[in-house]
Design a protein around this motif. Structure first.
Motif, PDB file in Angstrom:
ATOM      1  N   PHE A   1       0.828  -1.206   0.000  1.00 35.73           N
ATOM      2  CA  PHE A   1       0.000   0.000   0.000  1.00 35.73           C
ATOM      3  C   PHE A   1       0.864   1.259   0.000  1.00 35.73           C
ATOM      4  CE2 PHE A   1      -2.508  -3.440   1.767  1.00 35.73           C
ATOM      5  CZ  PHE A   1      -3.664  -3.353   1.021  1.00 35.73           C
ATOM      6  N   SER A   2       1.979   1.226   0.720  1.00 33.38           N
ATOM      7  CA  SER A   2       2.898   2.368   0.713  1.00 33.38           C
ATOM      8  C   SER A   2       3.558   2.523  -0.652  1.00 33.38           C
ATOM      9  CB  SER A   2       3.972   2.188   1.790  1.00 33.38           C
ATOM     10  OG  SER A   2       3.401   2.121   3.077  1.00 33.38           O
ATOM     11  N   LEU A   3       4.095   1.434  -1.185  1.00 34.04           N
ATOM     12  CA  LEU A   3       4.784   1.499  -2.481  1.00 34.04           C
ATOM     13  C   LEU A   3       3.829   1.897  -3.597  1.00 34.04           C
ATOM     14  CD1 LEU A   3       7.090  -1.665  -2.334  1.00 34.04           C
ATOM     15  CD2 LEU A   3       7.720   0.711  -1.922  1.00 34.04           C
TER      16      LEU A   3
ATOM     17  N   LYS B   1      11.857   6.609  -7.329  1.00 39.91           N
ATOM     18  CA  LYS B   1      13.026   6.302  -6.499  1.00 39.91           C
ATOM     19  C   LYS B   1      12.551   6.081  -5.066  1.00 39.91           C
ATOM     20  CE  LYS B   1      17.719   7.999  -5.432  1.00 39.91           C
ATOM     21  NZ  LYS B   1      18.445   6.908  -6.108  1.00 39.91           N
ATOM     22  N   VAL B   2      12.738   4.862  -4.553  1.00 40.70           N
ATOM     23  CA  VAL B   2      12.242   4.496  -3.233  1.00 40.70           C
ATOM     24  C   VAL B   2      13.328   3.739  -2.479  1.00 40.70           C
ATOM     25  CG1 VAL B   2      10.502   3.227  -1.917  1.00 40.70           C
ATOM     26  CG2 VAL B   2       9.860   4.348  -4.068  1.00 40.70           C
TER      27      VAL B   2
ATOM     28  N   GLY C   1      11.798  -5.029  -7.385  1.00 46.83           N
ATOM     29  CA  GLY C   1      10.808  -3.957  -7.452  1.00 46.83           C
ATOM     30  C   GLY C   1      10.012  -3.942  -8.732  1.00 46.83           C
ATOM     31  N   ARG C   2      10.127  -5.007  -9.520  1.00 47.48           N
ATOM     32  CA  ARG C   2       9.479  -5.033 -10.828  1.00 47.48           C
ATOM     33  C   ARG C   2       7.957  -4.913 -10.731  1.00 47.48           C
ATOM     34  NH1 ARG C   2      10.085  -9.918 -15.307  1.00 47.48           N
ATOM     35  NH2 ARG C   2       8.744  -8.965 -16.906  1.00 47.48           N
TER      36      ARG C   2
ATOM     37  N   ASP D   1      17.331   5.420 -10.764  1.00 46.83           N
ATOM     38  CA  ASP D   1      16.361   5.463  -9.667  1.00 46.83           C
ATOM     39  C   ASP D   1      15.994   4.028  -9.270  1.00 46.83           C
ATOM     40  OD1 ASP D   1      16.501   8.175  -9.863  1.00 46.83           O
ATOM     41  OD2 ASP D   1      14.652   8.406 -10.988  1.00 46.83           O
ATOM     42  N   GLY D   2      14.696   3.730  -9.123  1.00 46.43           N
ATOM     43  CA  GLY D   2      14.267   2.386  -8.756  1.00 46.43           C
ATOM     44  C   GLY D   2      14.275   2.147  -7.264  1.00 46.43           C
ATOM     45  N   LEU D   3      14.249   0.862  -6.884  1.00 42.46           N
ATOM     46  CA  LEU D   3      14.123   0.432  -5.493  1.00 42.46           C
ATOM     47  C   LEU D   3      15.487   0.118  -4.898  1.00 42.46           C
ATOM     48  CD1 LEU D   3      12.100  -0.474  -3.195  1.00 42.46           C
ATOM     49  CD2 LEU D   3      12.311  -2.771  -4.164  1.00 42.46           C
ATOM     50  N   SER D   4      15.730   0.640  -3.693  1.00 42.53           N
ATOM     51  CA  SER D   4      16.950   0.334  -2.937  1.00 42.53           C
ATOM     52  C   SER D   4      16.540  -0.186  -1.565  1.00 42.53           C
ATOM     53  CB  SER D   4      17.827   1.573  -2.774  1.00 42.53           C
ATOM     54  OG  SER D   4      18.229   2.084  -4.023  1.00 42.53           O
ATOM     55  N   ILE D   5      17.139  -1.308  -1.151  1.00 42.31           N
ATOM     56  CA  ILE D   5      16.846  -1.896   0.158  1.00 42.31           C
ATOM     57  C   ILE D   5      18.098  -1.777   1.015  1.00 42.31           C
ATOM     58  CG2 ILE D   5      16.093  -3.956   1.402  1.00 42.31           C
ATOM     59  CD1 ILE D   5      14.788  -4.915  -1.188  1.00 42.31           C
TER      60      ILE D   5
END
Length: 372
Positions: free
Chosen positions: A42-44, A54-55, A73-74, A83-87
């Protein structure tokens, strides 16, 4: 879509202790919800729907399930060359294993924030089930010329605000004038643990707070600066449920059996995305009886099911009776068993002719991989 560039930062672990055994092996962000989703979805999805590309996800503990769910993150269109997803697992950005508060966690990734080509930062937790219009919220923050905007909502009827709750009082212009911790009085609004700030101002605030050994963002920073900083509030009026214990988790899931609640949460303009699992459609036996139930793909129902949420791959044997239950992925309930007011975790097996009965005020929880 937003005209300004926004960085999303998500905290999946901030409220893990609220769910006890349910988050023993997972974070709040990876907690299953609604038959096919996880809380972090829900957040994403709210961020992506507003054009945020960018998250950063700041993990703390029990994050393996979360990383498996997020992958690259696909599913949220966050698998990108730029950008994209970084954990951020704990040991990747700090000398100590765990951060103590939001200020320390943000300071640990301050280089990531500084190097992000954005104008604003949206900080979110994963304890609220809602579908936010982040474009409207960020634009409200910009138009109000606030330093920090906090998203809040009216308190729900009967909501327990005695723990893990922050309430705010706002004036007629939306400015925050007072904070209450673990309490909520008439005329106050409940914080949704979502904050918007300008990137450069947030960096300045975090670095100053860290240098003064401050730990908690709301208590040590915002609360102490009421009247000194331009703190604004945005009131969200849509469907929202705060997950603060097993009972609120149970009630939030059960709310989805109501058509109006589903329409408020799943908005066509802002779809909720999740990791895809390819399964066959639900299969019903000749003697199956199903009433007021959400059943995900891959379920096989041969018995009687009423007022339940069944996640993917659930098997309900002949003669089995399920009422007012949340049954998570790949659970097997064999014939002639009866289960009422229960939450079964993933891969649970309940044998023949078993009886498990909880109560609406205290739904029973059955751990992952349990065999009864």
């Amino acid at each position: 879509m937003l005209n300004a560039k926004v960085l999303g930062i998500v905290f999946p672990n901030m409220h893990d202790e609220n769910l006890g055994d349910m988050t023993e092996l997972r974070s709040m962000g990876s907690m299953p919800f609604g038959g096919r989703y996880r809380m972090i979805d829900f957040s994403l999805s709210s961020l992506v729907a507003a054009g945020v590309t960018k998250v950063g996800v700041i993990a703390k503990s029990n994050y393996h399930s979360l990383m498996d769910h997020l992958g690259s993150g696909r599913a949220w269109d966050l698998s990108r060359k730029r950008d994209g997803l970084s954990i951020f697992p704990p040991n990747s950005y700090a000398q100590t294993e765990y951060y103590h508060g939001r200020i320390e966690a943000l300071h640990n990734i301050i280089a990531y924030i500084k190097n992000s080509p954005v104008d604003y930062v949206a900080v979110m937790d994963c304890d609220n089930v809602c579908n936010l219009d982040m474009e409207e919220i960020v634009n409200y923050h910009i138009d109000s010329e606030a330093e920090i905007t906090m998203v809040c909502r009216p308190p729900l009827e009967g909501e327990d605000c005695s723990r893990d709750c922050i309430a705010i009082k706002r004036d007629e212009f939306g400015r925050i004038s007072e904070f209450l911790f673990n309490s909520c009085e008439e005329g106050y609004y409940v914080s949704m643990n979502i904050f918007i700030a300008g990137k450069e101002r947030l960096i300045e605030i975090i670095e100053q707070a860290q240098s003064r050994m401050k730990v908690y963002f709301e208590r040590d920073l915002l609360h102490e600066n009421v009247g000194k900083m331009r703190l604004q509030s945005y009131v969200f009026e849509g469907f929202c449920r705060r997950i603060q214990d097993s009972r609120s988790y149970f009630e939030a899931n059960m709310a989805l059996l109501n058509d109006n609640c589903r329409r408020e949460l799943f908005v066509e303009q802002r779809p909720v995305y999740t990791k895809v699992r390819d399964d066959a459609p639900v299969r019903y036996g000749l003697n199956a009886k199903v009433k007021n139930t959400l059943a995900a793909d891959g379920c096989v129902i041969l018995g009687e099911v009423e007022n339940c949420l069944l996640f993917r791959g659930v098997y309900v044997g002949e003669g089995a009776v399920l009422k007012n239950c949340i049954v998570m992925q790949d659970t097997v309930i064999e014939k002639d068993s009866r289960i009422e007011y229960a939450i079964t975790d993933k891969d649970v097996k309940i044998g023949e002719s078993r009886s498990i009965i909880g109560h609406s005020n205290y739904p029973l929880y059955i751990k992952k991989w349990t065999v009864i």
